[in-house]
Structures are given as structure tokens and as C-alpha cells.
Design a protein around this motif. Structure first.
Motif, PDB file in Angstrom:
ATOM      1  N   ASN A 232      18.948-129.839 -36.255  1.00  0.00           N
ATOM      2  CA  ASN A 232      17.716-130.500 -35.848  1.00  0.00           C
ATOM      3  C   ASN A 232      18.057-131.762 -35.053  1.00  0.00           C
ATOM      4  OD1 ASN A 232      15.433-132.634 -36.415  1.00  0.00           O
ATOM      5  ND2 ASN A 232      14.500-130.638 -36.782  1.00  0.00           N
TER       6      ASN A 232
ATOM      7  N   ASN B 165      16.505-135.243 -37.174  1.00  0.00           N
ATOM      8  CA  ASN B 165      17.064-135.693 -38.459  1.00  0.00           C
ATOM      9  C   ASN B 165      18.509-135.255 -38.676  1.00  0.00           C
ATOM     10  OD1 ASN B 165      16.987-132.974 -39.305  1.00  0.00           O
ATOM     11  ND2 ASN B 165      14.956-133.204 -40.226  1.00  0.00           N
ATOM     12  N   LYS B 166      19.050-134.486 -37.719  1.00  0.00           N
ATOM     13  CA  LYS B 166      20.446-134.019 -37.731  1.00  0.00           C
ATOM     14  C   LYS B 166      20.760-133.084 -38.898  1.00  0.00           C
ATOM     15  CE  LYS B 166      21.408-136.479 -34.086  1.00  0.00           C
ATOM     16  NZ  LYS B 166      20.072-137.020 -33.826  1.00  0.00           N
ATOM     17  N   LYS B 167      19.733-132.528 -39.548  1.00  0.00           N
ATOM     18  CA  LYS B 167      19.961-131.562 -40.625  1.00  0.00           C
ATOM     19  C   LYS B 167      20.346-130.211 -40.031  1.00  0.00           C
ATOM     20  CE  LYS B 167      17.027-133.662 -44.167  1.00  0.00           C
ATOM     21  NZ  LYS B 167      15.848-133.484 -45.065  1.00  0.00           N
ATOM     22  N   THR B 168      21.276-129.544 -40.707  1.00  0.00           N
ATOM     23  CA  THR B 168      21.795-128.268 -40.219  1.00  0.00           C
ATOM     24  C   THR B 168      20.963-127.108 -40.749  1.00  0.00           C
ATOM     25  OG1 THR B 168      24.039-129.160 -40.090  1.00  0.00           O
ATOM     26  CG2 THR B 168      23.820-126.766 -40.177  1.00  0.00           C
TER      27      THR B 168
END
Length: 268
Positions: free
Chosen positions: A76, A79-82
Motif C-alpha cells: 500500500n 501506509n506501506k502495509k504489505t
């Protein structure tokens, strides 16, 4: 079928030879994004290596994602979530390292946060290519941290890479692909941009018939073949042009914008 997603390779596709997104490309992509079409950067680069392009295109909504490491990571932008990842570890790299020691070619190994140049193999120009967006450390393979990695690369003269590729024909526990004529990438087995995009499309409920994909190199071929509209750049390698539904002009001439302006004439 209505287009819901546009997947874009970066180097030699969306980016011009100066490694920039031109104003013309920027404007058309922003217009389409505002109309609700997902603009997905699909690249061999890590997320840290594409942050300026994400910001330039305003791809920072809660549902904006990027495909990194040639499909090994879907992340993402905000939010840098994988969402999805495939990795390799040090022992997976060892057989190629042994070959590199024998045949004298460089290796750079990339994690989410930084890259490592294996110094006894000689320093390549890969650090210069990535630039200041990624931290590099020079170390021996013995001292390489035992952690997750998402790719490692050999950047060298194209003629030398041709010879290295020939040496690797018996290697079947990694995906090995050219992303540029002078860059050979080693990825987790089964990794490609198509796989990464499929994970993201499943998340959004999007079909391949609703996708336009742009690219120029071998690592783009799978997604271009799968897309409802696969577009090869004018500067693409021959195999990609054969796989595509259409061929636009080169990245020098803003081929992405040229195609999209014509394709979406009635929308813009």
C-alpha cells in the motif's frame, strides 16, 4: 469492458531516459486516477525506490498500491502495509554466488529497507542506477545478514549478461529475468508482475479484461499477455511487441500518454 486498472512499468516505459515522469504522462495519469481508475506502478524497484513517482502522481489514497520487486511484493502506497509477498533467504542466493565467484560477475542483494553489494565480486553500477533513494552497504557474502530478501541482481555489460544467462539454464529454484538489457534479476521462484497484479486484482475484484498494461522488457511480458489491453512501448524488445495488443511510440516520445490520450478520447 470498462477499464478499472492501468499497470505501468517504470524504467524505459513510463520514465523517460532522464528517469523522470514527463509532464504529459503525469497529467493524463492524474486525470484518469481522479476518474476512479487505479494507477498501479509495476516495477522491479523496491517501494523506497519509487516514492518520488508515487508522490508526483498523487497515488496516496487509502486504496493506492504498487507492485514491487517484479511482483514479489504488493504494498500500500500510503501506509506501506504489505498485501502480498514472496521472499528468498541467504541459502537461496548461495548457488548463484558460487557461480559469480567462478565466472566473475557482480551481485547486489535487495531487502525492503536497503541493498547490499557483495564486495569480493566487484562493485557494479547498480547503486548509481538506484540513486540515493536506497541505502547500500558493501560487505562480503559471509557477512550478509540472514534475513528476508526479495531479489538480487547482476548489472553488467549486455554481452556479458548473455553469457551469464547461458550459464543459468539449469537453475530452476529461482525466477531469472532481464528487466533491462544490462540488468539480470533473480527472484523468488514463480514471481512475475502478472502474479503480483493478480493478487491485487483479486483484492479489488478486478478482471484481466478490465486492465491496460504497459511495458518494454522481458519482465513485463506476462502481464502484457494477460491484460485485456497489453501495450508495448516503441522501444520494447521484440518478444514484448509480439505479446502485446498494440504498440505505442517510445518512452522518449511519451508513449504512455500518446496511447492513453487516444484510448480515452471520449472520457477526458
Amino acid at each position: 469492458m470498462k477499464t478499472k486498472l492501468i499497470a505501468l512499468d517504470l524504467d524505459n516505459t513510463l520514465l523517460n531516459p532522464q528517469k523522470n515522469i514527463s509532464t504529459r504522462n503525469e497529467l493524463i495519469l492524474k486525470k484518469l486516477h481522479r476518474k476512479g481508475i487505479k494507477i498501479i506502478l509495476t516495477t522491479g524497484r523496491p517501494i523506497k525506490g519509487i516514492v518520488p513517482f508515487i508522490k508526483q502522481l498523487d497515488l496516496l489514497k487509502a486504496d493506492d498500491y504498487a507492485i514491487n520487486f517484479n511482483g514479489a511484493v504488493v504494498v500500500n502506497n500510503l501506509n506501506k502495509k504489505t498485501l502480498f509477498s514472496q521472499d528468498i533467504v541467504k541459502k537461496d542466493i548461495l548457488p548463484i554466488y558460487n557461480l559469480a565467484m567462478t565466472y566473475h560477475f557482480p551481485l547486489d542483494i535487495v531487502s525492503l529497507q536497503q541493498a547490499y553489494s557483495i564486495i569480493e565480486l566487484g562493485k557494479s553500477t547498480y547503486e548509481n542506477y538506484i540513486g540515493s533513494l536506497m541505502t547500500f552497504s558493501n560487505l562480503s557474502f559471509t557477512n550478509l545478514p540472514d534475513q528476508k530478501y526479495y531479489k538480487f541482481v547482476c548489472q553488467d555489460d549486455p554481452t556479458k549478461l548473455d553469457k551469464i544467462v547461458a550459464l543459468l539454464k539449469t537453475v530452476d529454484d529461482l525466477t531469472i529475468v532481464r528487466s533491462r538489457r544490462n540488468l539480470l534479476e533473480f527472484l523468488p521462484k514463480g514471481t512475475n508482475k502478472k502474479i503480483g497484479l493478480e493478487k491485487l486484482m483479486s483484492h479489488f475484484g478486478i478482471e484481466w479484461s478490465e486492465v491496460i498494461a504497459f511495458g518494454d522488457e522481458e519482465n513485463d511480458e506476462d502481464m502484457i499477455q494477460a491484460a485485456g489491453v497489453g501495450v508495448a512501448m516503441g522501444n520494447a524488445v521484440t518478444s514484448v511487441k509480439r505479446s502485446a495488443n498494440d504498440v505505442t511510440v517510445s518512452n522518449v516520445d511519451d508513449g504512455v500518454a500518446v496511447f492513453l490520450e487516444n484510448y480515452f478520447t471520449n472520457v477526458l
